[in-house]
Design a protein around this motif. Structure first.
Motif, PDB file in Angstrom:
ATOM      1  N   HIS A   9       0.584  -1.229  -0.074  1.00 49.93           N
ATOM      2  CA  HIS A   9      -0.449  -0.255   0.076  1.00 49.93           C
ATOM      3  C   HIS A   9       1.224   1.609  -0.016  1.00 49.93           C
ATOM      4  CE1 HIS A   9      -4.457  -1.831  -0.226  1.00 49.93           C
ATOM      5  NE2 HIS A   9      -3.605  -2.324   1.390  1.00 49.93           N
ATOM      6  N   GLY A  10       1.818   0.974  -1.163  1.00 50.91           N
ATOM      7  CA  GLY A  10       2.655   2.743  -1.204  1.00 50.91           C
ATOM      8  C   GLY A  10       2.907   2.916   0.090  1.00 50.91           C
ATOM      9  N   ASP A  32      -2.296  -5.901  -3.781  1.00 54.26           N
ATOM     10  CA  ASP A  32      -2.153  -4.431  -3.122  1.00 54.26           C
ATOM     11  C   ASP A  32      -0.550  -3.456  -3.121  1.00 54.26           C
ATOM     12  OD1 ASP A  32      -4.808  -4.684  -4.121  1.00 54.26           O
ATOM     13  OD2 ASP A  32      -5.816  -4.350  -1.824  1.00 54.26           O
ATOM     14  N   VAL A  33       0.312  -3.311  -3.418  1.00 51.68           N
ATOM     15  CA  VAL A  33       1.310  -2.656  -3.974  1.00 51.68           C
ATOM     16  C   VAL A  33       1.099  -1.394  -3.664  1.00 51.68           C
ATOM     17  CG1 VAL A  33       3.566  -2.179  -5.040  1.00 51.68           C
ATOM     18  CG2 VAL A  33       2.587  -4.295  -5.178  1.00 51.68           C
ATOM     19  N   VAL A  34      -0.007  -0.953  -4.349  1.00 55.02           N
ATOM     20  CA  VAL A  34      -0.367   0.953  -4.485  1.00 55.02           C
ATOM     21  C   VAL A  34      -1.938   1.143  -3.272  1.00 55.02           C
ATOM     22  CG1 VAL A  34       0.810   0.336  -6.658  1.00 55.02           C
ATOM     23  CG2 VAL A  34      -2.177   0.454  -5.833  1.00 55.02           C
ATOM     24  N   CYS A  35      -1.933   2.548  -2.959  1.00 53.38           N
ATOM     25  CA  CYS A  35      -2.560   3.372  -3.012  1.00 53.38           C
ATOM     26  C   CYS A  35      -2.643   3.384  -1.505  1.00 53.38           C
ATOM     27  CB  CYS A  35      -4.475   2.562  -3.167  1.00 53.38           C
ATOM     28  SG  CYS A  35      -4.763   2.843  -4.071  1.00 53.38           S
ATOM     29  N   TYR A  36      -3.251   4.276  -0.534  1.00 54.07           N
ATOM     30  CA  TYR A  36      -3.566   4.418   0.997  1.00 54.07           C
ATOM     31  C   TYR A  36      -2.176   5.014   1.276  1.00 54.07           C
ATOM     32  CZ  TYR A  36      -7.315   1.265   0.581  1.00 54.07           C
ATOM     33  OH  TYR A  36      -8.554   0.571   0.307  1.00 54.07           O
ATOM     34  N   GLY A  37      -0.847   4.943   0.539  1.00 55.57           N
ATOM     35  CA  GLY A  37       0.107   5.343   0.954  1.00 55.57           C
ATOM     36  C   GLY A  37       0.462   6.040   0.047  1.00 55.57           C
ATOM     37  N   PRO A  38       1.834   6.889   0.521  1.00 53.85           N
ATOM     38  CA  PRO A  38       2.398   8.288  -0.469  1.00 53.85           C
ATOM     39  C   PRO A  38       3.603   8.191  -1.584  1.00 53.85           C
ATOM     40  CG  PRO A  38       3.856   8.184   1.683  1.00 53.85           C
ATOM     41  CD  PRO A  38       2.646   7.276   1.385  1.00 53.85           C
ATOM     42  N   SER A  40       3.591   5.115  -4.051  1.00 54.59           N
ATOM     43  CA  SER A  40       2.937   3.828  -4.654  1.00 54.59           C
ATOM     44  C   SER A  40       3.649   3.546  -5.957  1.00 54.59           C
ATOM     45  CB  SER A  40       1.583   3.821  -4.911  1.00 54.59           C
ATOM     46  OG  SER A  40       0.983   3.948  -4.624  1.00 54.59           O
ATOM     47  N   ILE A  41       4.519   4.885  -6.293  1.00 50.61           N
ATOM     48  CA  ILE A  41       4.684   4.494  -7.517  1.00 50.61           C
ATOM     49  C   ILE A  41       6.270   3.826  -7.337  1.00 50.61           C
ATOM     50  CG2 ILE A  41       6.438   5.935  -9.269  1.00 50.61           C
ATOM     51  CD1 ILE A  41       4.115   7.503  -9.868  1.00 50.61           C
ATOM     52  N   GLU A  42       6.896   4.386  -6.355  1.00 52.72           N
ATOM     53  CA  GLU A  42       8.053   3.449  -6.407  1.00 52.72           C
ATOM     54  C   GLU A  42       8.500   2.164  -5.716  1.00 52.72           C
ATOM     55  OE1 GLU A  42      12.098   3.001  -5.909  1.00 52.72           O
ATOM     56  OE2 GLU A  42      11.221   4.787  -6.666  1.00 52.72           O
ATOM     57  N   CYS A  43       6.818   2.006  -4.619  1.00 49.89           N
ATOM     58  CA  CYS A  43       7.299   0.396  -4.865  1.00 49.89           C
ATOM     59  C   CYS A  43       6.353  -0.306  -5.665  1.00 49.89           C
ATOM     60  CB  CYS A  43       5.282   0.086  -3.756  1.00 49.89           C
ATOM     61  SG  CYS A  43       6.060   1.393  -2.174  1.00 49.89           S
ATOM     62  N   VAL A  44       6.150  -0.212  -6.611  1.00 47.30           N
ATOM     63  CA  VAL A  44       5.589  -0.894  -8.172  1.00 47.30           C
ATOM     64  C   VAL A  44       7.578  -0.783  -8.764  1.00 47.30           C
ATOM     65  CG1 VAL A  44       4.742  -0.497 -10.273  1.00 47.30           C
ATOM     66  CG2 VAL A  44       3.129  -0.449  -8.579  1.00 47.30           C
ATOM     67  N   ARG A  45       7.880   0.484  -9.108  1.00 48.56           N
ATOM     68  CA  ARG A  45       9.307  -0.271  -9.533  1.00 48.56           C
ATOM     69  C   ARG A  45      10.050  -1.113  -8.744  1.00 48.56           C
ATOM     70  NH1 ARG A  45      10.057   5.844  -9.201  1.00 48.56           N
ATOM     71  NH2 ARG A  45       9.060   6.710 -11.233  1.00 48.56           N
ATOM     72  N   SER A  88       3.527  10.115 -15.046  1.00 52.14           N
ATOM     73  CA  SER A  88       5.309   9.451 -14.358  1.00 52.14           C
ATOM     74  C   SER A  88       6.073   9.748 -15.784  1.00 52.14           C
ATOM     75  CB  SER A  88       4.938   8.701 -13.889  1.00 52.14           C
ATOM     76  OG  SER A  88       6.489   7.802 -13.457  1.00 52.14           O
ATOM     77  N   PRO A  89       7.611   9.961 -15.752  1.00 47.73           N
ATOM     78  CA  PRO A  89       8.500   9.536 -16.796  1.00 47.73           C
ATOM     79  C   PRO A  89       8.478   8.058 -17.485  1.00 47.73           C
ATOM     80  CG  PRO A  89       9.270   9.933 -14.877  1.00 47.73           C
ATOM     81  CD  PRO A  89       8.179  10.513 -14.640  1.00 47.73           C
ATOM     82  N   ASP A  90       8.569   7.228 -16.268  1.00 48.32           N
ATOM     83  CA  ASP A  90       8.068   6.240 -17.050  1.00 48.32           C
ATOM     84  C   ASP A  90       6.523   5.131 -16.983  1.00 48.32           C
ATOM     85  OD1 ASP A  90       7.853   6.331 -14.268  1.00 48.32           O
ATOM     86  OD2 ASP A  90       9.441   4.543 -13.604  1.00 48.32           O
TER      87      ASP A  90
END
Length: 244
Positions: A9-10, A32-38, A40-45, A88-90
């Motif tokens: 969750h980011g 649920d890698v994303v959402c709720y935290g600040p 998410s993009i870096e966690c998906v990376r 995001s650039p990526d």
């Protein structure tokens, strides 16, 4: 051995703490890698380097947002986050990474899933111990063990003949996964625990056992980042210190 994580969750600070503890191990993430935290993009990376990621419903909402499945507040969060990903650039690589997430993962007779088989939005909570028929249906999808995410609460359900028993796993303790019994495991959450323990949760899995772990991280740093982020609801930071 492999490291099992779920519901990041980011929360990058929590993820950093877990990855530091599991360095050198393959990581399986149950969604649920994303959402709720600040972050998410870096966690998906980060997720692009993991052994396997099973998609959670918030992950797939980055690709296919269905507003009828969410509350107005979460819909707004998803829309803002989708825009961040797109800007995001990526962006292409981020969306391709999420698209590579699997619907399930099976290894050595153990099924890994987010939610319950066939429904990533139906989760297993400790009180399900009183719902034997539901647990039977879940267990019968795997050879001997099912491991799920989504509930944000770690637990072990064992079927002893026709009865189910529930155990709250202890930090650092190893539990057998016998091949002649049915076992259901819920992992708990890296980034948004809901069991009143604010530490990030993860587990180490081998062929015959699972060991549960909790690790401290800089909760206040994550909370402040959420407060400073206009696109993230403050409640997701305020609940972190209490693990709620």
């Amino acid at each position: 051995m492999r490291a099992l994580i779920s519901d990041v969750h980011g929360n990058l600070e929590a993820l950093d703490a877990v990855e530091n503890q599991t360095a050198g191990l393959e990581i399986i993430c149950l969604g649920d890698v994303v959402c709720y935290g600040p972050d998410s993009i870096e966690c998906v990376r980060r997720s692009g380097s993991w052994h396997s990621v099973v998609a959670g419903p918030l992950d797939t909402s980055m690709l296919d947002h269905r507003p009828d499945q969410w509350s107005p507040t979460i819909n707004a969060t998803i829309q803002r986050l989708r825009k961040r990903f797109s800007d995001s650039p990526d962006a292409r690589e981020l969306f391709e990474t999420i698209a590579s997430y699997q619907s399930e993962f099976t290894s050595n007779g153990i099924l890994h899933f987010h939610g319950v088989p066939g429904n990533v939005r139906d989760w297993i909570f400790p009180e399900e111990i009183y719902c034997g028929k539901k647990l039977d249906r879940i267990a019968n999808h795997s050879q001997h063990a099912f491991i799920g995410g989504g509930s944000h609460i770690p637990g072990i359900f064992r079927r002893n003949q026709s009865n189910w028993e529930f155990t709250t796993p202890q930090n650092g303790k190893t539990y057998d996964l016998p091949t002649d019994e049915k076992t259901i495991v819920t992992l708990g959450s890296v980034g948004q625990p809901r069991d009143t323990d604010p530490r990030a949760a993860y587990a180490i899995l081998d062929d015959t056992s699972i060991t549960f772990h909790r690790v401290d991280y800089d909760i206040e740093k994550t909370r402040r980042k959420i407060e400073d982020d206009p696109d993230t609801e403050n409640i997701h930071g305020a609940r972190l210190p209490g693990g709620r």
